[in-house]
Design a protein around this motif. Structure first.
Motif, PDB file in Angstrom:
ATOM      1  N   GLY A   1       0.799  -1.221   0.000  1.00  0.00           N
ATOM      2  CA  GLY A   1       0.000   0.000   0.000  1.00  0.00           C
ATOM      3  C   GLY A   1       0.833   1.272   0.000  1.00  0.00           C
ATOM      4  N   ILE A   2       0.246   2.319  -0.547  1.00  0.00           N
ATOM      5  CA  ILE A   2       0.801   3.671  -0.471  1.00  0.00           C
ATOM      6  C   ILE A   2      -0.258   4.507   0.237  1.00  0.00           C
ATOM      7  N   SER A   3       0.092   5.079   1.365  1.00  0.00           N
ATOM      8  CA  SER A   3      -0.907   5.751   2.192  1.00  0.00           C
ATOM      9  C   SER A   3      -0.803   7.271   2.192  1.00  0.00           C
ATOM     10  N   LYS A   4       0.289   7.815   1.563  1.00  0.00           N
ATOM     11  CA  LYS A   4       0.466   9.272   1.555  1.00  0.00           C
ATOM     12  C   LYS A   4       0.816   9.746   0.155  1.00  0.00           C
TER      13      LYS A   4
ATOM     14  N   ALA B   1      -2.092  12.253   4.082  1.00  0.00           N
ATOM     15  CA  ALA B   1      -2.681  10.909   4.108  1.00  0.00           C
ATOM     16  C   ALA B   1      -3.807  10.779   3.088  1.00  0.00           C
ATOM     17  N   LEU B   2      -3.909   9.586   2.509  1.00  0.00           N
ATOM     18  CA  LEU B   2      -4.986   9.274   1.578  1.00  0.00           C
ATOM     19  C   LEU B   2      -6.153   8.652   2.339  1.00  0.00           C
TER      20      LEU B   2
ATOM     21  N   SER C   1      -8.160   6.564   0.921  1.00  0.00           N
ATOM     22  CA  SER C   1      -8.173   5.202   0.397  1.00  0.00           C
ATOM     23  C   SER C   1      -6.801   4.919  -0.203  1.00  0.00           C
ATOM     24  N   GLN C   2      -6.104   3.936   0.366  1.00  0.00           N
ATOM     25  CA  GLN C   2      -4.759   3.620  -0.109  1.00  0.00           C
ATOM     26  C   GLN C   2      -4.761   3.159  -1.560  1.00  0.00           C
TER      27      GLN C   2
ATOM     28  N   ALA D   1      -2.571   0.633  -4.072  1.00  0.00           N
ATOM     29  CA  ALA D   1      -1.796  -0.579  -3.805  1.00  0.00           C
ATOM     30  C   ALA D   1      -1.173  -1.083  -5.101  1.00  0.00           C
TER      31      ALA D   1
ATOM     32  N   HIS E   1      -6.818   0.706  -6.747  1.00  0.00           N
ATOM     33  CA  HIS E   1      -7.266   1.805  -5.896  1.00  0.00           C
ATOM     34  C   HIS E   1      -8.743   1.590  -5.615  1.00  0.00           C
TER      35      HIS E   1
END
Length: 197
Positions: free
Chosen positions: A21-24, A30-31, A33-34, A36, A52
């Protein structure tokens, strides 16, 4: 960056790969919804999988499995691969509906060819959820990457996303530095770390 090495050929619809995941976003925000992704290799292909959980704004010309320039003007996932020795790198764009684009560069933003040249034998796939979330994949011939880019243990790569068009948010797995979003910083891409599935 982790690349999953699979002994057997991978098949769309039967993929069993971990997603990272990428969360930022680029600015550290911050997102909700991550996003991925996963990068994997089987005996014949390099696979790039992206997803996504929110609906995507697609390029108007994007059609599944079609080569379409300028996908980055809308929501897209991107894979960058570089050979640190030569400085050459490839950018592969993957639209949420499986449209795609590729380009070879000899240095940051210096195209190897003036016009678009379709990277041969790329296969793409996509699935949209009823709520608008999406998962897409691209399978790239490994022998061509090995020949053109010396793909292997010394390769560096990065995964990026552009989401939320038209108010685009830029995401990068590798820390590409400060300033305005710029994904064309191959010197900051992450070394490949192969892990057996």
């Amino acid at each position: 960056m982790t690349v999953i090495r699979c002994a057997n050929p991978l098949v769309w619809g039967e993929l069993d790969l971990p997603l990272f995941g990428i969360s930022k976003d680029w600015y550290g925000t911050a997102l909700t919804s991550q996003a991925a992704f996963c990068v994997a290799v089987d005996p014949r292909r390099l696979w790039f999988v992206a997803s996504h959980g929110k609906p995507a704004k697609l390029h108007p010309a994007a059609r599944p499995a079609r080569f379409v320039p300028e996908l980055w003007k809308y929501d897209v996932a991107e894979l960058f691969l570089t050979d640190p020795t030569s400085g050459r790198y490839f950018e592969f764009n993957l639209s949420p509906n499986a449209a795609w684009w590729s380009c070879e560069f000899t240095a940051p933003r210096q195209r190897a060819e003036e016009g678009d040249i379709v990277f041969p034998d790329v296969a793409t796939y996509a699935e949209l959820a009823p709520d608008g979330g999406w998962v897409a994949a691209m399978a790239i011939p490994l022998d061509l990457l090995e020949a053109r880019l010396n793909f292997g243990e010394t390769t560096k790569l990065n995964v990026t996303f552009i989401l939320g068009s038209p108010e685009q948010r830029f995401l990068s797995v590798a820390n590409l530095g400060e300033g305005e979003p710029d994904f064309h910083r191959p010197e900051r891409f992450s070394p490949v770390k192969f892990v057996n599935a």
